[in-house]
Design an enzyme around this catalytic site. Structure first.
Site, PDB file in Angstrom:
ATOM      1  N   THR A  14       7.478  27.218  29.479  1.00 52.75           N
ATOM      2  CA  THR A  14       7.862  26.004  30.209  1.00 52.75           C
ATOM      3  C   THR A  14       8.233  26.297  31.658  1.00 52.75           C
ATOM      4  O   THR A  14       7.961  25.502  32.546  1.00 52.75           O
ATOM      5  CB  THR A  14       9.082  25.370  29.505  1.00 52.75           C
ATOM      6  N   ASP A  91      10.709  30.357  23.196  1.00 53.80           N
ATOM      7  CA  ASP A  91      10.547  30.331  21.736  1.00 53.80           C
ATOM      8  C   ASP A  91      10.525  31.729  21.101  1.00 53.80           C
ATOM      9  O   ASP A  91      11.163  31.951  20.072  1.00 53.80           O
ATOM     10  CB  ASP A  91       9.261  29.583  21.359  1.00 53.80           C
ATOM     11  N   THR A 166      19.218  35.736  19.643  1.00 58.50           N
ATOM     12  CA  THR A 166      18.426  34.853  18.792  1.00 58.50           C
ATOM     13  C   THR A 166      18.375  33.495  19.479  1.00 58.50           C
ATOM     14  O   THR A 166      19.377  33.067  20.049  1.00 58.50           O
ATOM     15  CB  THR A 166      19.138  34.678  17.417  1.00 58.50           C
TER      16      THR A 166
HETATM   17  N1  ASP Z   1       7.092  26.480  23.892  1.00 57.48           N
HETATM   18  C1  ASP Z   1       7.639  27.080  25.070  1.00 57.48           C
HETATM   19  C2  ASP Z   1       7.406  28.575  24.988  1.00 57.48           C
HETATM   20  O1  ASP Z   1       8.108  29.254  24.307  1.00 57.48           O
HETATM   21  C3  ASP Z   1       9.082  26.765  25.207  1.00 57.48           C
HETATM   22  C4  ASP Z   1       9.740  27.405  26.395  1.00 57.48           C
HETATM   23  O2  ASP Z   1       9.090  27.843  27.329  1.00 57.48           O
HETATM   24  O3  ASP Z   1      10.962  27.490  26.410  1.00 57.48           O
HETATM   25  O4  ASP Z   1       6.500  29.055  25.615  1.00 57.48           O
END
Ligand code: ASP
Length: 341
Positions: A14, A91, A166
Site C-alpha cells: 500500500t 500483510d 506479528t
Molecule cells: N495488502 C497490502 C500488502 O501487504 C497491505 C499493506 O500494504 O499494508 O501488500
C-alpha cells in the site's frame, strides 16, 4: 563528516500507491518520483537513493525468491550505504523481515522495514511518518557506528526487533505488536532508544548472506476436534522436512495415544517438529503440564517464546544447512538473532 547514505528498497504494498484522481483506484506510483511526492525527505540530514525489486507486489505474493532478491540488493549496496529502509506491504512484513534477520548473519547496519495502512498519496496517510522516521532511524549513528545493527520493523511510533513481531490489526495504524520483547525505539517528541534491548552483533565478523531456504515445511495449528485422518495425511506428506506445531497455552497438546505415536513416527522419518504456542505472549514449557510431558519425552524441539513468523522462517533457514538432528535442535533452541528468550 559526510552525511549517512540510506538506500530505500521498494518491494510494493500500500505504501507505494497513490489514488488515480480520475478513477479513484489505487495504483503503484513510479518510485523514482518519491522525492516529489514527499518533499519533506529533502530536509533529512542524509543522502537517499532508491531502488526497487524487479516487480513490486502486494506482500501476499511474497516468496522466498523475493527475500533472496532483497538480500542481494542489500549485499550489492552494503559497503556503500550506512542504512537500509525496506518498503513492504504490511500483510507479510513480519515473515519477510524475520527471514532476512536469519539470512543476514553478522549484520552491523540497520535494515528497517516499514509500510503503511493508507497509501502515501492519501490525505490521512500514515506512510509519511513511518517513512520519515524509518529513514531517521536508519541514519542514526553514534561514534561512527550505527545505533541499530539488526533487522527491525518501524510502524506507528514503535521500532521493534523484526523477528519478534506479528501483524495483529488490519484496520488500525498500529498494525504490529511484539509481546515477548520490548520496543527498541519509541518515537515521541524525541526518539527514545532502549539501548539495553538493541541487538549487539559480533563486530569482528563479516556479513555473511545465506541465500538458500528449504520450503519443505508446514505449520499445523492444533484445535479441539482436529481429525486423525487429516492430521495423519498432513504429517505423512512425502517431502516434508519440518513442522511448526502450534500448540495450546504453554505448549500443550492432545494426549491421545494415536497422536503421540504419529508424532513419534514422523520424528523417526527425520522430520523436525517444533513446538510453538498459539498464544501471542508467553513461553512453551514442555513438562509443565501432563499434556506436554510426552512431547518433551519423544523429542519435540521447543520454540520457547518465538513467533510463528520467526519460527517458520528459522526452520527454512536451518533446514538448508546439513545438521544432525541433535545439532539441529541445539541451533533451533538457541537465540541466533534475538528471536527467542
Ligand atoms: N495488502 C497490502 C500488502 O501487504 C497491505 C499493506 O500494504 O499494508 O501488500
Amino acid at each position: 563528516m559526510s552525511k549517512p547514505t540510506i538506500l530505500l528498497i521498494y518491494t510494493g504494498g500500500t505504501i507505494g500507491m497513490a489514488k488515480d484522481p480520475k478513477t479513484g483506484n489505487l495504483r503503484a506510483f513510479n518510485f523514482d518520483n518519491l522525492l516529489t511526492k514527499i518533499p519533506e525527505l529533502n530536509l533529512l540530514d542524509c543522502q537517499i537513493t532508491t531502488v526497487s525489486i524487479q516487480a513490486p507486489i502486494d506482500s501476499s505474493n511474497m516468496t522466498p525468491n523475493h527475500w533472496v532478491e532483497i538480500a542481494e540488493l542489500i549485499e550489492h549496496h552494503y559497503e556503500r550505504c550506512d542504512g537500509f529502509v525496506v518498503l513492504h506491504g504490511s500483510d507479510t512484513m513480519s515473515y519477510t523481515a524475520s527471514a532476512l534477520s536469519f539470512m543476514l548473519e553478522n549484520l552491523t547496519k540497520p535494515i528497517i522495514f516499514t509500510g503503511s495502512q493508507l497509501p502515501i498519496g492519501d490525505l490521512r496517510t500514515d506512510a509519511k511518518e513511518n517513512l520519515i522516521t524509518s529513514i531517521q532511524i536508519a541514519a542514526l549513528q553514534q561514534k561512527d557506528t550505527a545505533v541499530v545493527q539488526e533487522v527491525a520493523i518501524y510502524f506507528e511510533y514503535k521500532l521493534y526487533r523484526a523477528n519478534r513481531t506479528t501483524k495483529i490489526n488490519a484496520e488500525h495504524f498500529e498494525a504490529f505488536t511484539s509481546l515477548n520483547y520490548p520496543a527498541l525505539i519509541t518515537s515521541g517528541v524525541h526518539l527514545n532508544i532502549n539501548y539495553e534491548a538493541l541487538f549487539k552483533p559480533k563486530l569482528t565478523q563479516k556479513l555473511n548472506i545465506h541465500k538458500t531456504l528449504n520450503t519443505n515445511v508446514t505449520i499445523v495449528k492444533l484445535f479441539p476436534g482436529i481429525s486423525k485422518p487429516i492430521i495423519t495425511a498432513l504429517f505423512s506428506l512425502p517431502h516434508l522436512e519440518g513442522i511448526i506445531l502450534e500448540t495450546f497455552g504453554a505448549g500443550n497438546a492432545i494426549t491421545n495415544k494415536w497422536f503421540i505415536e504419529l508424532l513419534q513416527a514422523t520424528l523417526q522419518r527425520g522430520v523436525h517438529i517444533v513446538n510453538v504456542t498459539q498464544c501471542l505472549q508467553g513461553h512453551v514449557i514442555m513438562g509443565q503440564y501432563e499434556t506436554s510431558t510426552q512431547l518433551k519425552k519423544i523429542g519435540l524441539i521447543s520454540g520457547h517464546n518465538i513467533t510463528t513468523e520467526a519460527a517458520v522462517t528459522k526452520l527454512m533457514y536451518l533446514l538448508s544447512k546439513t545438521n544432525t538432528p541433535n545439532e539441529f535442535r541445539i541451533a533451533y533452541e538457541t537465540s541466533l538473532r534475538g528471536e527467542l528468550s
